[in-house]
Design an enzyme around this catalytic site. Structure first.
Site, PDB file in Angstrom:
ATOM      1  N   ARG A   1      10.128 -86.493  18.854  1.00 35.64           N
ATOM      2  CA  ARG A   1       9.684 -85.091  18.772  1.00 35.64           C
ATOM      3  C   ARG A   1      10.863 -84.182  18.413  1.00 35.64           C
ATOM      4  NH1 ARG A   1       9.563 -82.393  23.163  1.00 35.64           N
ATOM      5  NH2 ARG A   1       8.547 -83.998  24.414  1.00 35.64           N
TER       6      ARG A   1
ATOM      7  N   TYR B   1      -4.314 -66.322   2.977  1.00 32.46           N
ATOM      8  CA  TYR B   1      -5.097 -67.476   3.402  1.00 32.46           C
ATOM      9  C   TYR B   1      -5.885 -67.110   4.672  1.00 32.46           C
ATOM     10  CZ  TYR B   1      -6.082 -72.234   4.983  1.00 32.46           C
ATOM     11  OH  TYR B   1      -6.697 -73.380   5.404  1.00 32.46           O
TER      12      TYR B   1
ATOM     13  N   ASP C   1       4.231 -67.157   1.821  1.00 32.94           N
ATOM     14  CA  ASP C   1       3.524 -68.430   1.753  1.00 32.94           C
ATOM     15  C   ASP C   1       3.572 -68.871   0.292  1.00 32.94           C
ATOM     16  OD1 ASP C   1       1.587 -70.438   1.481  1.00 32.94           O
ATOM     17  OD2 ASP C   1       0.351 -69.623   3.102  1.00 32.94           O
TER      18      ASP C   1
ATOM     19  N   LYS D   1      -0.984 -79.414   0.194  1.00 33.86           N
ATOM     20  CA  LYS D   1      -1.466 -79.071  -1.140  1.00 33.86           C
ATOM     21  C   LYS D   1      -0.558 -79.688  -2.205  1.00 33.86           C
ATOM     22  CE  LYS D   1      -4.253 -76.909   1.573  1.00 33.86           C
ATOM     23  NZ  LYS D   1      -4.065 -75.522   1.974  1.00 33.86           N
TER      24      LYS D   1
HETATM   25  C1  LIG Z   1      -4.119 -74.748   3.146  1.00 33.82           C
HETATM   26  C2  LIG Z   1      -3.282 -73.524   3.258  1.00 33.82           C
HETATM   27  C3  LIG Z   1      -2.678 -73.157   4.472  1.00 33.82           C
HETATM   28  C4  LIG Z   1      -2.904 -73.930   5.756  1.00 33.82           C
HETATM   29  O1  LIG Z   1      -2.356 -75.193   5.693  1.00 33.82           O
HETATM   30  P1  LIG Z   1      -2.941 -76.485   6.477  1.00 33.82           P
HETATM   31  O2  LIG Z   1      -2.040 -77.564   6.035  1.00 33.82           O
HETATM   32  O3  LIG Z   1      -4.364 -76.644   6.065  1.00 33.82           O
HETATM   33  O4  LIG Z   1      -2.825 -76.171   7.935  1.00 33.82           O
HETATM   34  C5  LIG Z   1      -1.866 -72.044   4.476  1.00 33.82           C
HETATM   35  N1  LIG Z   1      -1.673 -71.299   3.358  1.00 33.82           N
HETATM   36  C6  LIG Z   1      -2.258 -71.613   2.186  1.00 33.82           C
HETATM   37  C7  LIG Z   1      -2.003 -70.763   0.996  1.00 33.82           C
HETATM   38  C8  LIG Z   1      -3.071 -72.724   2.097  1.00 33.82           C
HETATM   39  O5  LIG Z   1      -3.663 -73.010   0.924  1.00 33.82           O
END
Ligand SMILES: *Cc1c(COP(=O)(O)O)cnc(C)c1O
Length: 389
Positions: free
Chosen positions: A56, A109, A182, A207
């Site tokens: 961890r 998001y 982000d 992603k």
């Molecule tokens: C999918 C996504 C998230 C969240 O991520 P997870 O891996 O699903 O927790 C945050 N910001 C954006 C722009 C996303 O597309």
């Protein structure tokens, strides 16, 4: 990235492939092993080997990914988490205190909005959204609210709005707000927020970085040592770390990020250009189109326009739903950024949770995550689905 990093002066693709990925010291294995061990032998009580004690806290496979992530974003510190939202949660816990305020774009998001509103809201964290393309309105909100955090996402989801990271970072800094970007949609290959003035970069590595729709993960990258110490403490103390196999899969995905993003961008551009003016399409939202309102800014701030685009269909909700169901190469599914093309109907899928809020998406909008298949097949698939409307 430390100044002693041998890849510090290398180009993006070289760093993506080599940073944190030296051959295994004991065997010469070109691909470092996946370290599944949760614990590490001590040479006498407290005699840790290279600081490894418990997974961890530190794990060599996760460390390797963190080195790779820091090298890609041009940051000094990177932290890998079990999901994008776990990364966001750790960051917000590290920086917010009851009574603080978060100011975010009105198209971030949905899960980020939900996390701040419904999880942090219970701890007296205020939340306000603003149109970040309106710099005057944003300046006013920053001066009135004095938020601890300004949170932005560019290109935005699903309307592909482009916001000016440099200008917003300057405004936020004037009131002492931390600027969080982000960077999931653009990826560090196309956009480097730290170099544009952001304090922290957030990723859902689920992603494009993972890139194959087979591993969940999240990341935070930053330069500030004091902030990194706090984030590192929360990663360890709350424990939402990425597991070794997840970290390794993400590392493997990242090695091909540059070639994938070139192809994602080229395919998305081909689709966008093919359907401007189609009688069933009211509007194509893609920053690579010259008439997109954020085109010039995107051309300046990014080195490519990415693989995400949205279509506004003339026939409204019924047409959007039918179109999504008529596609055969694109798969109807949530998420994005994988090698395979996906179609999403935001108002009933990804953005259902923000219906009735200021983040609501029109029900005539369809979002495409354009994969790296043959462009001609993708264009033909969209065409047949539109022609059937
Ligand atoms: C999918 C996504 C998230 C969240 O991520 P997870 O891996 O699903 O927790 C945050 N910001 C954006 C722009 C996303 O597309």
């Amino acid at each position: 990235m430390s100044s002693t990093d041998p890849h510090a002066t290398h180009g993006f693709s070289t760093r993506a492939i080599h940073a944190g990925q030296s051959p295994d010291a004991s065997t010469g294995a070109v691909i470092p092993p996946v370290h599944f061990s949760t614990t590490y032998a001590q040479d006498g009580v407290g005699g840790l080997r290279n600081g490894y004690e418990y997974t961890r806290g530190t794990n060599p496979t996760r460390d390797a990914l963190q080195v790779q992530l820091a090298a890609l974003e041009g940051g000094a510190h990177a932290f890998s988490f079990a999901s994008g939202l776990a990364a966001e949660d750790a960051l917000l816990r590290a920086v917010l205190r009851p009574g603080d305020h978060v100011l975010m774009g009105n198209d971030v998001y949905g899960g980020t909005h939900r996390l701040v509103r419904r999880v942090f809201g219970a701890w007296q964290i205020g939340l306000t959204t603003v149109e970040l393309g309106d710099l005057e309105a944003t300046r006013e909100a920053l001066e009135t609210l004095k938020p601890r955090v300004l949170w932005l996402e560019t290109p935005s989801n699903p309307m592909m709005k482009i916001t000016d990271v440099t200008a917003l970072a300057e405004l936020a800094r004037a009131v002492g707000a931390l600027v969080v970007v982000d960077n999931t949609f653009a990826t560090p290959y196309l956009q480097q927020p730290l170099a544009l003035g952001a304090d922290v970069v957030v990723h859902s590595t689920t992603k494009y970085l993972g890139g194959h729709s087979d591993v969940l993960g999240g990341a935070l990258v930053m330069n500030d040592d004091a902030l990194a110490e706090k984030v590192g403490f929360h990663q360890f103390a709350a424990g939402a770390v990425s597991g070794p196999l997840d970290a390794w899969l993400t590392t493997r995905g990242i090695k091909t990020l540059a070639v994938r993003m070139d192809r994602h961008s080229a395919n998305a551009q081909a689709i966008a250009e093919a359907f401007v003016g189609h009688p069933a399409v009211a509007r194509v939202y893609y920053p690579g189109l010259a008439d997109h309102p954020g085109h010039a800014l995107a051309a300046r701030q990014m080195s490519g326009f990415g693989g995400m685009l949205s279509l506004d269909l003339v026939g409204g909700a019924a047409a959007a739903r039918a179109f999504a169901e008529h596609l055969t190469v694109f798969t109807l599914a949530e998420s994005l950024g994988g090698v395979e093309s996906l179609v999403n109907y935001p108002s009933e899928m990804t953005h259902a949770s923000v219906r009735g809020t200021e983040l609501e998406v029109p029900d005539s909008i369809i979002r495409l995550s354009v994969g790296i298949e043959d462009a001609a097949d993708l264009v033909a698939d969209v065409r047949q689905a539109l022609d059937r409307l």
